[in-house]
Motif scaffolding. Sequence first.
Motif, PDB file in Angstrom:
ATOM      1  N   HIS A 214      10.471 -10.113   8.419  1.00 40.21           N
ATOM      2  CA  HIS A 214       9.057  -9.864   8.150  1.00 40.21           C
ATOM      3  C   HIS A 214       8.916  -9.360   6.725  1.00 40.21           C
ATOM      4  CE1 HIS A 214       4.929  -8.732   8.896  1.00 40.21           C
ATOM      5  NE2 HIS A 214       5.176  -7.463   8.651  1.00 40.21           N
ATOM      6  N   LEU A 215       8.053  -9.984   5.925  1.00 39.82           N
ATOM      7  CA  LEU A 215       7.843  -9.569   4.537  1.00 39.82           C
ATOM      8  C   LEU A 215       6.455  -8.979   4.333  1.00 39.82           C
ATOM      9  CD1 LEU A 215       9.508 -12.279   2.253  1.00 39.82           C
ATOM     10  CD2 LEU A 215      10.324 -10.008   2.809  1.00 39.82           C
ATOM     11  N   GLY A 216       5.972  -8.285   5.338  1.00 38.54           N
ATOM     12  CA  GLY A 216       4.674  -7.641   5.195  1.00 38.54           C
ATOM     13  C   GLY A 216       3.539  -8.474   5.745  1.00 38.54           C
ATOM     14  N   PRO A 217       2.313  -7.990   5.598  1.00 41.49           N
ATOM     15  CA  PRO A 217       1.160  -8.634   6.231  1.00 41.49           C
ATOM     16  C   PRO A 217       0.633  -9.860   5.506  1.00 41.49           C
ATOM     17  CG  PRO A 217       0.437  -6.698   5.020  1.00 41.49           C
ATOM     18  CD  PRO A 217       1.937  -6.722   4.925  1.00 41.49           C
ATOM     19  N   ARG A 218       1.140 -10.144   4.327  1.00 38.67           N
ATOM     20  CA  ARG A 218       0.610 -11.260   3.543  1.00 38.67           C
ATOM     21  C   ARG A 218       1.481 -12.501   3.721  1.00 38.67           C
ATOM     22  NH1 ARG A 218       0.309  -6.612   1.336  1.00 38.67           N
ATOM     23  NH2 ARG A 218       2.405  -6.739   0.459  1.00 38.67           N
ATOM     24  N   ILE A 219       0.839 -13.637   3.877  1.00 35.35           N
ATOM     25  CA  ILE A 219       1.548 -14.908   4.025  1.00 35.35           C
ATOM     26  C   ILE A 219       1.876 -15.460   2.637  1.00 35.35           C
ATOM     27  CG2 ILE A 219       1.472 -17.251   4.945  1.00 35.35           C
ATOM     28  CD1 ILE A 219       1.520 -15.070   7.063  1.00 35.35           C
ATOM     29  N   LEU A 220       3.149 -15.742   2.393  1.00 34.15           N
ATOM     30  CA  LEU A 220       3.570 -16.248   1.097  1.00 34.15           C
ATOM     31  C   LEU A 220       3.619 -17.773   1.097  1.00 34.15           C
ATOM     32  CD1 LEU A 220       6.521 -13.781   0.331  1.00 34.15           C
ATOM     33  CD2 LEU A 220       4.105 -13.554  -0.261  1.00 34.15           C
ATOM     34  N   ARG A 221       3.344 -18.361  -0.055  1.00 35.42           N
ATOM     35  CA  ARG A 221       3.445 -19.802  -0.196  1.00 35.42           C
ATOM     36  C   ARG A 221       4.906 -20.211  -0.196  1.00 35.42           C
ATOM     37  NH1 ARG A 221      -1.493 -21.904  -2.880  1.00 35.42           N
ATOM     38  NH2 ARG A 221      -0.236 -23.631  -3.626  1.00 35.42           N
ATOM     39  N   THR A 222       5.152 -21.485   0.065  1.00 36.05           N
ATOM     40  CA  THR A 222       6.536 -21.954   0.165  1.00 36.05           C
ATOM     41  C   THR A 222       7.311 -21.748  -1.127  1.00 36.05           C
ATOM     42  OG1 THR A 222       7.930 -23.867   0.718  1.00 36.05           O
ATOM     43  CG2 THR A 222       5.870 -24.349  -0.438  1.00 36.05           C
ATOM     44  N   GLU A 223       6.644 -21.885  -2.294  1.00 39.32           N
ATOM     45  CA  GLU A 223       7.352 -21.716  -3.558  1.00 39.32           C
ATOM     46  C   GLU A 223       7.552 -20.246  -3.925  1.00 39.32           C
ATOM     47  OE1 GLU A 223       3.016 -22.569  -4.861  1.00 39.32           O
ATOM     48  OE2 GLU A 223       4.348 -22.967  -3.170  1.00 39.32           O
ATOM     49  N   THR A 224       6.893 -19.332  -3.201  1.00 35.63           N
ATOM     50  CA  THR A 224       7.028 -17.900  -3.451  1.00 35.63           C
ATOM     51  C   THR A 224       7.991 -17.242  -2.481  1.00 35.63           C
ATOM     52  OG1 THR A 224       4.699 -17.884  -4.131  1.00 35.63           O
ATOM     53  CG2 THR A 224       5.729 -15.749  -3.741  1.00 35.63           C
ATOM     54  N   ALA A 225       8.018 -17.733  -1.245  1.00 36.97           N
ATOM     55  CA  ALA A 225       8.757 -17.060  -0.180  1.00 36.97           C
ATOM     56  C   ALA A 225      10.243 -16.913  -0.483  1.00 36.97           C
ATOM     57  CB  ALA A 225       8.558 -17.814   1.131  1.00 36.97           C
TER      58      ALA A 225
END
Length: 240
Positions: A214-225
Amino acid sequence: MPRFFVDHPLVLESAFNLPETVARHVQVLRMQPGESITLFNGQGGEYSARISLMGKREVGVLVTEHQPIERESPVQTILLQAVSANERMDFTVQKATEVGVTEIWPFYSQYSQQRLSGERAERRLAHWQSIAQAACEQSGRTRVPQIRAVGTLESVLRDLPADLLKLTLAPGAVTRLRDLSTPVTHAAVLVGPEGGLTGAEEMTAQQAGFVGIHLGPRILRTETAGQAVLAVLQSQWGDW
């Protein structure tokens, strides 16, 4: 000092002409005979070379010195990245290289928006490798990450070594990276495409030993994750 990757044996006191693309770059910089550049070929360390010839198309150099410099992270990482749209995939390769990824294994997911085969796939792979080489030139790395030919999710999971930490992003997971207390030296990070992994693909990854994080409540884009996970691994167990 300008720094370039060359796919060529580098030996002290050897003389050779730079590859065409590198020669063109040197000419654009308006460098002259007698000036020095730094070369590396991914085999470790880097070399000083003196320009000996500046022709219309050819640039000759003489290798003068070797520096046994290594700038690779103690954490070896494999990024399993679902193929995304052109610019996003280019960004992923570039930034993962800068962060210190060891290898990149692209794969097609059910939601991948782009699928290539044959000659087009070979050209795309060569394009990604050139991006990684340029990122190494800029970032000071002496070894270029290996980028494998695009496979399926099943094939990349099957080929992974057994003795490494396997992580994938899962919005519903409760485990955080800082909860991992065991020192990490080898890790694989699995990132889905723009639409994410399907439920069946997530199950396949779990069966292969991947732990959802889990990386927090924000959904990251594929190029950021992938970059975010790689950065945390470098911060906690690498050389940051």
